[in-house]
Design an enzyme around this catalytic site. Sequence first.
Site, PDB file in Angstrom:
ATOM      1  N   VAL A 131      25.797  26.160  49.290  1.00 28.65           N
ATOM      2  CA  VAL A 131      25.107  27.280  48.632  1.00 28.65           C
ATOM      3  C   VAL A 131      25.202  27.128  47.112  1.00 28.65           C
ATOM      4  CG1 VAL A 131      25.033  29.797  48.361  1.00 28.65           C
ATOM      5  CG2 VAL A 131      25.494  28.798  50.605  1.00 28.65           C
ATOM      6  N   GLY A 132      26.343  26.650  46.624  1.00 24.81           N
ATOM      7  CA  GLY A 132      26.516  26.471  45.182  1.00 24.81           C
ATOM      8  C   GLY A 132      25.462  25.533  44.592  1.00 24.81           C
ATOM      9  N   GLU A 180      36.100  20.213  53.591  1.00 30.82           N
ATOM     10  CA  GLU A 180      36.844  21.477  53.543  1.00 30.82           C
ATOM     11  C   GLU A 180      36.698  22.196  54.888  1.00 30.82           C
ATOM     12  OE1 GLU A 180      35.454  24.708  50.943  1.00 30.82           O
ATOM     13  OE2 GLU A 180      37.515  24.931  50.258  1.00 30.82           O
ATOM     14  N   CYS A 215      40.478  28.753  48.721  1.00 31.42           N
ATOM     15  CA  CYS A 215      39.919  27.544  48.096  1.00 31.42           C
ATOM     16  C   CYS A 215      41.055  26.625  47.681  1.00 31.42           C
ATOM     17  CB  CYS A 215      39.119  27.904  46.863  1.00 31.42           C
ATOM     18  SG  CYS A 215      37.803  29.032  47.209  1.00 31.42           S
ATOM     19  N   GLU A 218      32.262  27.931  41.629  1.00 40.81           N
ATOM     20  CA  GLU A 218      33.586  27.560  42.138  1.00 40.81           C
ATOM     21  C   GLU A 218      33.409  27.327  43.631  1.00 40.81           C
ATOM     22  OE1 GLU A 218      36.544  26.934  43.775  1.00 40.81           O
ATOM     23  OE2 GLU A 218      37.131  29.037  43.704  1.00 40.81           O
ATOM     24  N   LYS A 235      26.718  41.178  43.991  1.00 34.87           N
ATOM     25  CA  LYS A 235      26.458  41.034  45.430  1.00 34.87           C
ATOM     26  C   LYS A 235      27.704  40.488  46.117  1.00 34.87           C
ATOM     27  CE  LYS A 235      25.065  37.842  48.551  1.00 34.87           C
ATOM     28  NZ  LYS A 235      25.734  38.458  49.683  1.00 34.87           N
ATOM     29  N   GLY A 263      31.816  30.191  46.304  1.00 34.09           N
ATOM     30  CA  GLY A 263      31.443  30.060  47.711  1.00 34.09           C
ATOM     31  C   GLY A 263      31.378  28.608  48.114  1.00 34.09           C
ATOM     32  N   SER A 264      30.516  28.317  49.074  1.00 37.35           N
ATOM     33  CA  SER A 264      30.469  26.949  49.621  1.00 37.35           C
ATOM     34  C   SER A 264      29.717  25.998  48.699  1.00 37.35           C
ATOM     35  CB  SER A 264      29.785  26.965  50.986  1.00 37.35           C
ATOM     36  OG  SER A 264      28.394  27.179  50.812  1.00 37.35           O
TER      37      SER A 264
HETATM   38  C1  UN1 Z   1      40.385  31.232  46.104  1.00 36.33           C
HETATM   39  O1  UN1 Z   1      40.852  30.866  47.173  1.00 36.33           O
HETATM   40  O2  UN1 Z   1      39.180  31.101  45.871  1.00 36.33           O
HETATM   41  O3  UN1 Z   1      45.560  30.643  43.556  1.00 36.33           O
HETATM   42  C2  UN1 Z   1      41.165  31.917  45.062  1.00 36.33           C
HETATM   43  C3  UN1 Z   1      45.401  31.298  44.561  1.00 36.33           C
HETATM   44  C4  UN1 Z   1      44.851  32.701  44.397  1.00 36.33           C
HETATM   45  C5  UN1 Z   1      43.370  32.671  44.240  1.00 36.33           C
HETATM   46  C6  UN1 Z   1      42.643  31.795  45.208  1.00 36.33           C
HETATM   47  N1  UN1 Z   1      45.468  33.299  43.241  1.00 36.33           N
HETATM   48  O4  UN1 Z   1      45.618  30.867  45.660  1.00 36.33           O
END
Ligand code: UN1
Length: 495
Positions: free
Chosen positions: A233-234, A386, A285, A251, A176, A229-230
């Site tokens: 939600v995680g 964040e 992230c 993650e 999804k 995701g957030s």
């Molecule tokens: C993410 O933002 O969830 O290391 C992944 C990095 C990328 C992947 C980021 N290779 O910034």
Amino acid sequence: MSTPYRVQNYIGGIWQDSASGKTTEDLNPASGEVLALVPDSAAADVDQAVAAAALAYQSWRLTPPPKRGEIVARAGQILARRKEELARMMTREMGKVLEEAKGDVQEGIDMAAYMSGEGRRSFGYTTTSELPDKFAMAIRDPIGVGALITPWNFPMAIPTWKTFPALVAGNTLVFKPATDTPLLAMELVRALEEAGLPKGVLNLVCGSGGTVGERLISHPQIQFISFTGSGEVGRHVASVGGEGLKRISLELGGKNAVIVMDDANLDLAVDGIIWSAYGTAGQRCTACSRVIVDRPIHHQLVERLVGRVRALNLGDGLDPAVQVGPVISRTARDRIHGYVEVGVQEGARLIAGGDVAEDGALARGHFYQPTLFDQVTPDMRIAKEEIFGPVLSVIEADGLEDALTKANSVAYGLSASIFSQDVNRVFRAVRDLATGIVYVNAGTTGAEIHLPFGGQKGTGNGHREAGTAAIDFFTEWKAVYVDYSGRLQRAQIDT
Ligand code: UN1
């Protein structure tokens, strides 16, 4: 405006609309253009996809892993052939500048190269036995049917992090994608289809988290969930999926800091900070959202940063002169602005940006000015939460210990970096930073696919993606004992 693409679900090897026929619109965040019409699927579509995956599992699990790896390798070659076209599509769907979109596709190509090799590795081990004439080994099994739930910020890379190792390991899947980036998800599935993936092994179901996601995480036949995701939600995925005893990898983002010590190469530090804070409009992230600077160089660093931030060129990511694209949606833009207002109220000093960007053509999309705050303290919300946008906070520190304490003072623990020329300081930082990724003399972004990716503390639940860690997540261990003594030998008793 061109005719919108038509995204379909892919279930049991058949491209199809949602059972209800309902669709939603996939919009270009830079222009508001309708890029694609997308199935708005329901629980019934998920159930059909899970059934297809369960059926396909019977033969996929028995397909030799090197053969599974070859299919992934071919998919990688298809992505490489289509790299330019897919990157352009990605910029239109998600907004990141073209160069970064190419990097995103390249990350998928790299993952295919790496994971296809796992088809011939996926190492277990042999070991000794405490009994004579007895052989012992640990081998890997696939798990079964899994759900992959992916975010919009890396529309190709993150889905490949999950699909490629999960498939090579012998699992079958229901995927999804984020509602903001279904088009790139469909293109990934098409690449795997063209590469020869058997029907039902990978199923794509597009739709909302509330409906499609919810059904997936509670579906009794789903045995594992890989979610990016957030945090909010995680936690929900973990509690609902945990109730069903599913294996779950989460993650959930970061609040990543760059530490700049007084002995740092400042030019390099500024380059690293600008790239990792404002690249992808701060929507990684791993993006840097805090700079923790040693007091003696505070003014010097801020002076250099502010000039660079103000000079960043905002616009449509297809324009090669643009450095920062739009943010993903109006909701995201307003949320970012809400944080900036909070920062001002909390007493941080706004020194660049600080507002939505609506001049000329920018008014058609969702743009936010690259923003810099100085005199931020660790207790402020902008230093803790964040923001997921182009907003950076500068925090002052008194020496290394204080910088490390401040870096570690947040709930997240994904990525961190230190700029220093002093090997003693660097190794202390490597030891003491409570993050899953540490950079030395580089920004916080740019993880490579053959190393483990993920974080400590609130960033996740202890799993890692990419590298061999991905194979660990997507396989079960099976311990096998072969007794060739011809008599009953009782472990722990007949030794
Ligand atoms: C993410 O933002 O969830 O290391 C992944 C990095 C990328 C992947 C980021 N290779 O910034």
